[in-house]
Design a protein around this motif. Structure first.
Motif, PDB file in Angstrom:
ATOM      1  N   ALA A  83       0.850  -1.187   0.000  1.00 36.78           N
ATOM      2  CA  ALA A  83       0.000   0.000   0.000  1.00 36.78           C
ATOM      3  C   ALA A  83       0.884   1.235   0.000  1.00 36.78           C
ATOM      4  CB  ALA A  83      -0.904   0.008   1.228  1.00 36.78           C
ATOM      5  N   ASP A  85       1.185   5.041   0.820  1.00 33.73           N
ATOM      6  CA  ASP A  85       0.495   5.975   1.713  1.00 33.73           C
ATOM      7  C   ASP A  85       1.014   7.403   1.549  1.00 33.73           C
ATOM      8  OD1 ASP A  85       2.954   5.502   2.768  1.00 33.73           O
ATOM      9  OD2 ASP A  85       2.259   5.002   4.771  1.00 33.73           O
ATOM     10  N   ASP A  88      -1.698   9.870   3.093  1.00 35.23           N
ATOM     11  CA  ASP A  88      -2.249   9.563   4.414  1.00 35.23           C
ATOM     12  C   ASP A  88      -2.037  10.681   5.429  1.00 35.23           C
ATOM     13  OD1 ASP A  88      -2.980   7.236   3.298  1.00 35.23           O
ATOM     14  OD2 ASP A  88      -1.857   5.929   4.651  1.00 35.23           O
ATOM     15  N   ASN A  89      -0.963  11.417   5.319  1.00 37.05           N
ATOM     16  CA  ASN A  89      -0.681  12.491   6.267  1.00 37.05           C
ATOM     17  C   ASN A  89      -1.511  13.742   6.004  1.00 37.05           C
ATOM     18  OD1 ASN A  89       1.225  10.921   7.560  1.00 37.05           O
ATOM     19  ND2 ASN A  89       2.869  11.628   6.226  1.00 37.05           N
ATOM     20  N   LYS A  93      -8.672  10.716   8.886  1.00 40.27           N
ATOM     21  CA  LYS A  93      -8.806   9.264   9.016  1.00 40.27           C
ATOM     22  C   LYS A  93     -10.125   8.760   8.431  1.00 40.27           C
ATOM     23  CE  LYS A  93      -5.023   8.381  11.290  1.00 40.27           C
ATOM     24  NZ  LYS A  93      -3.908   7.778  10.612  1.00 40.27           N
ATOM     25  N   LEU A  96      -9.718   8.399   4.736  1.00 40.85           N
ATOM     26  CA  LEU A  96      -8.851   7.260   4.452  1.00 40.85           C
ATOM     27  C   LEU A  96      -9.590   5.934   4.631  1.00 40.85           C
ATOM     28  CD1 LEU A  96      -5.512   8.442   6.093  1.00 40.85           C
ATOM     29  CD2 LEU A  96      -6.092   8.347   3.657  1.00 40.85           C
ATOM     30  N   ARG A  97     -10.459   5.867   5.644  1.00 36.83           N
ATOM     31  CA  ARG A  97     -11.254   4.647   5.844  1.00 36.83           C
ATOM     32  C   ARG A  97     -12.245   4.451   4.702  1.00 36.83           C
ATOM     33  NH1 ARG A  97     -12.071   2.736  11.805  1.00 36.83           N
ATOM     34  NH2 ARG A  97     -13.368   1.309  10.640  1.00 36.83           N
ATOM     35  N   ALA A 100     -10.228   3.164   1.810  1.00 36.89           N
ATOM     36  CA  ALA A 100      -9.883   1.761   2.035  1.00 36.89           C
ATOM     37  C   ALA A 100     -11.093   0.866   1.772  1.00 36.89           C
ATOM     38  CB  ALA A 100      -9.374   1.565   3.455  1.00 36.89           C
TER      39      ALA A 100
END
Length: 179
Positions: A83, A85, A88-89, A93, A96-97, A100
């Motif tokens: 993956a 990322d 991601d930063n 969240k 991101l979920r 995903a």
């Protein structure tokens, strides 16, 4: 040490996935060991006895397919795919979920439909009696084995999707360990 205690020590998976993971990894390990032995015998035969193993390339291709597709359900269940990322930063969240979830949903449905197509191709190869060149192994059986492993991978992806989506603690992985 009994087999069950060894299995519990070396596998973090829970429930029936522990036995399935062991089985799939055992199939891949046996195929990989057979590939190693085949390669050694082929090299010795080719360079020292001037007589290579007939059909070694066919057996290598089949063995590699078994090694790769046998561990795909385990890797998918454990979330062990590569993956990237990079973002991601920068994203929350929750986003991101959602990403995903959507990506695992796409992977699951893609694996399902690709498995159906691979199964159909294998059935067509069996109907047409298509075999390998030297050893005359039915190619359709190999493709249908790949389709079965792909279906199992799709099921693993679906279980992984459901468990990661509906788990209470988002910091806990599917295996139960903290990420």
């Amino acid at each position: 040490m009994t087999f069950i205690s060894w299995l519990n020590t070396h596998y973090e998976d829970r429930g029936p996935m522990k036995a399935l993971a062991f089985f799939f990894e055992l199939v891949a390990a046996i195929a990989l060991f057979a590939l190693m032995v085949l390669t050694c015998i082929d090299v010795i035969g080719r360079y020292f006895l001037n007589h290579p193993v007939i059909g070694a390339s066919e057996l290598t291709k089949i063995g590699l397919a078994i090694v790769i597709f046998a561990v795909m359900p385990v890797v998918t269940w454990r979330g062990g795919h590569i993956a990237v990322d990079l973002i991601d930063n920068f994203l929350p969240k929750t986003v991101l979920r959602i990403f995903a979830f959507v990506s695992m949903l796409i992977i699951t449905t893609s694996l399902y439909f690709v498995s159906i197509r691979i199964w159909e191709l294998g059935a067509r190869m069996l109907r047409r009696n298509i075999t390998t060149d030297f050893l005359h192994i039915q190619s359709g059986h190999v493709l249908q084995c790949i389709a079965i492993f792909s279906w199992l991978t799709a099921i693993s992806a679906l279980v992984y999707l459901l468990l990661t989506t509906f788990r209470a603690n988002p910091q806990e992985s599917v295996l139960g360990a903290k990420e």
